[in-house]
Each structure stands twice: as structure tokens, then as C-alpha cells.
Motif scaffolding. Structure first.
Motif, mmCIF file in Angstrom:
data_model
loop_
_atom_site.group_PDB
_atom_site.id
_atom_site.type_symbol
_atom_site.label_atom_id
_atom_site.label_comp_id
_atom_site.label_asym_id
_atom_site.label_seq_id
_atom_site.Cartn_x
_atom_site.Cartn_y
_atom_site.Cartn_z
ATOM 1 N N LYS A 19 -12.657 17.680 -14.235
ATOM 2 C CA LYS A 19 -12.751 16.733 -13.280
ATOM 3 C C LYS A 19 -11.182 16.360 -12.833
ATOM 4 O O LYS A 19 -10.480 15.820 -13.896
ATOM 5 C CB LYS A 19 -13.454 15.440 -13.703
ATOM 6 C CG LYS A 19 -13.580 14.433 -12.680
ATOM 7 C CD LYS A 19 -14.479 13.065 -12.935
ATOM 8 C CE LYS A 19 -14.773 12.256 -11.941
ATOM 9 N NZ LYS A 19 -15.383 11.060 -12.260
ATOM 10 N N PHE A 21 -7.686 16.053 -9.546
ATOM 11 C CA PHE A 21 -7.143 16.511 -8.470
ATOM 12 C C PHE A 21 -6.393 17.866 -9.037
ATOM 13 O O PHE A 21 -5.552 17.953 -9.942
ATOM 14 C CB PHE A 21 -6.221 15.590 -7.798
ATOM 15 C CG PHE A 21 -7.073 14.534 -6.985
ATOM 16 C CD1 PHE A 21 -7.331 14.557 -5.843
ATOM 17 C CD2 PHE A 21 -7.378 13.298 -7.736
ATOM 18 C CE1 PHE A 21 -8.119 13.619 -4.942
ATOM 19 C CE2 PHE A 21 -7.933 12.333 -7.252
ATOM 20 C CZ PHE A 21 -8.538 12.546 -5.967
ATOM 21 N N MET A 80 -11.081 15.250 -4.545
ATOM 22 C CA MET A 80 -11.212 15.099 -6.194
ATOM 23 C C MET A 80 -12.339 16.524 -6.484
ATOM 24 O O MET A 80 -13.055 16.561 -5.618
ATOM 25 C CB MET A 80 -12.375 13.956 -6.636
ATOM 26 C CG MET A 80 -12.654 13.990 -8.169
ATOM 27 S SD MET A 80 -11.444 13.796 -9.277
ATOM 28 C CE MET A 80 -11.071 11.929 -8.886
#
Length: 130
Positions: A19, A21, A80
């Protein structure tokens, strides 16, 4: 970036969760490997290229890549990205009494966006592994 990895003792299966960027990539990362790969994508914008072409996916998606298929899962750095992944070799199923069913399920790669209902059902299984 959160990245948790679990690996079986014999190395025939790996499960991980990511999880965060994803930094932009400067070059193509098309690759292949001897293992099968199953992704349950929770969030993100993904451009996925494989032997069967290129598809853009957004949000909840599922991707299965069979062993030896050339592929490149590229996640946009602007959104994201969250996904669960299971990588396994054919040895992971040795000794089980349903190899024909496994062979049928793993014969073809596929990728698609999925409904909230289908996602919820798959998510239960993935959470059980983690």
C-alpha cells in the motif's frame, strides 16, 4: 509505503501486501517468471500489459498471470495503490487430489475489474491467507 511479505517454508508460495504511492518508473519492466501470480487490487490505476494485450484498470480488480507469461503491471504514481499478491509454483499443489482442476484454472491468464460483491468474496479468502 507498506510492504508485508510472507513466504512458505519450502518456498513454493509467497504472499505479500503493498500500500502506498508507487514512484514513477523510467523504463519498462516487462518480465516473466516460473511462478503463477494472482493479484487482488484494492485501489489504484493500473496499466497492465501481457501476452494478450494492454488494459487499463481502475479500482477493484483481479489479475492472474500464468507461469512464463510476459507481463508488466504498471501502477500510476499519482494515485494510492493497494494490492494483495500471491505467487506460487506448481509444487505448491503437489500431493493434492485435484491437479486437473488446478491445471484448468491456471491454464489462462486473465485481468478484469470486478464488482464490489465479487471483491468482497475474494477479499475474505485473501485476508484468511494474511
Amino acid at each position: 509505503m507498506l510492504n508485508e511479505i510472507y513466504k512458505s517454508a519450502d518456498g513454493s508460495m509467497l504472499a505479500d501486501y503493498m500500500k502506498g504511492f508507487i514512484p514513477p518508473k523510467k523504463e519498462s519492466e516487462i518480465h516473466c517468471h516460473e511462478e503463477y501470480e494472482f493479484l487482488l487490487i484494492v485501489n489504484g490505476e493500473i496499466t497492465y500489459a501481457d501476452n494478450n494485450g494492454v488494459i487499463k484498470m481502475s479500482g477493484k480488480s483481479v489479475v492472474f498471470t500464468k507461469a512464463h507469461d510476459v507481463h508488466n503491471p504498471w501502477a500510476s504514481s499519482e494515485r494510492m495503490y493497494e494490492r494483495y499478491r500471491i505467487v506460487f509454483s506448481s509444487e505448491a499443489f503437489c500431493g493434492m487430489n485435484f491437479p486437473e482442476e488446478i491445471a484448468r484454472l491456471t491454464a489462462t491468464s486473465y485481468k478484469k475489474n470486478i464488482s464490489d460483491e465479487d471483491f468482497s468474496e475474494l477479499f475474505v479468502y485473501f485476508k484468511g491467507i494474511y
